[in-house]
Design an enzyme around this catalytic site. Sequence first.
Site, short mmCIF file in Angstrom:
data_model
loop_
_atom_site.label_atom_id
_atom_site.label_comp_id
_atom_site.label_asym_id
_atom_site.label_seq_id
_atom_site.Cartn_x
_atom_site.Cartn_y
_atom_site.Cartn_z
CB SER A 44 -0.97 -0.04 1.19
OG SER A 44 -2.01 0.90 1.03
CG ASP A 179 -4.07 -1.98 0.54
OD1 ASP A 179 -3.15 -2.69 0.99
OD2 ASP A 179 -4.16 -0.76 0.74
#
Length: 305
Positions: A44, A179
Amino acid sequence: MGAYHVLSIDGGGIRGVLTARLLQRLEAERPGILRKVDLFAGTSTGGLLALGFAAGWTPEQALALYQKQGTRVFIDSSLDDLKDLGNAVGAEYDSCGLKEVLFEIFGDMRLGDLPKKVLISTFDLDNRPASTTKRRTWKPKFFHNYPGPDSDAHELVVDVGLRTSAAPSYFPIYQGYIDGGLVAGNPAMCALAQALDPGTGGQRLVDVALLSLSTGRYPRFLESENGDWGWVQWARPLIDLVMEGMSDVADYQCARVLGRRYHRLDPEFAEPISLDDLTRIPDLLDIAERVPLEHSVQWLSRYFR
């Protein structure tokens, strides 16, 4: 073989400010840390930092990016809220702002163009197997630029950055990926596995030194000892519980496998800081200033030489 240095960076949105400032402080004490890193791993916001550092960013450049471009990334509108019913049926933000920022920085650069090796975690929602003998399923995906048959060197840096940072409910699914924090919010153990893999990193365990950086944590707990909970009760805490729990698992594994050659910086917050709260940037900088780094500097002096 000589020492093989790995830097792993957790996810956490705007809390990457904390990580960038900590690295800035560490670089001031031990100049050239980032130049010594052989493998940058990230998830991320940590994935974006890993890509940037592998491309040659300094911590100062990373910090300036959060401070100057944060409002372009975490931007919402009343029209979007209306369309999404206030985030009930749509992501909080679109990914256009982040895509523009990343393209301005990386352009058409591909993973193979990066001077350093990277490992970026994502989650593939549909593996779309070419072979009919393989089952169609979702699965973790780790993008890397090591040479070999499974190399992702051809992938655009911008696309990989958007895939790893497509946090559910915050940003839309991007090209079928979300993610990487769902499987590796702390990618340290994944990085170690890649460094040791004979087909990629090819390192000996005794040569690997791994520095793991979190984006800070707020200690949580649930008071219920014998709660008879269903989905309604579990809905709010479950994602945080799973993601933070897996981060601790990676920390446990790396500490046992690498011993003294592993070091983790994981500052605690006095209160929660949301991954999209730009107003907390000054607080994150203040926290980073107050984190004791003596032990970290000593570790770097010994293992990042």
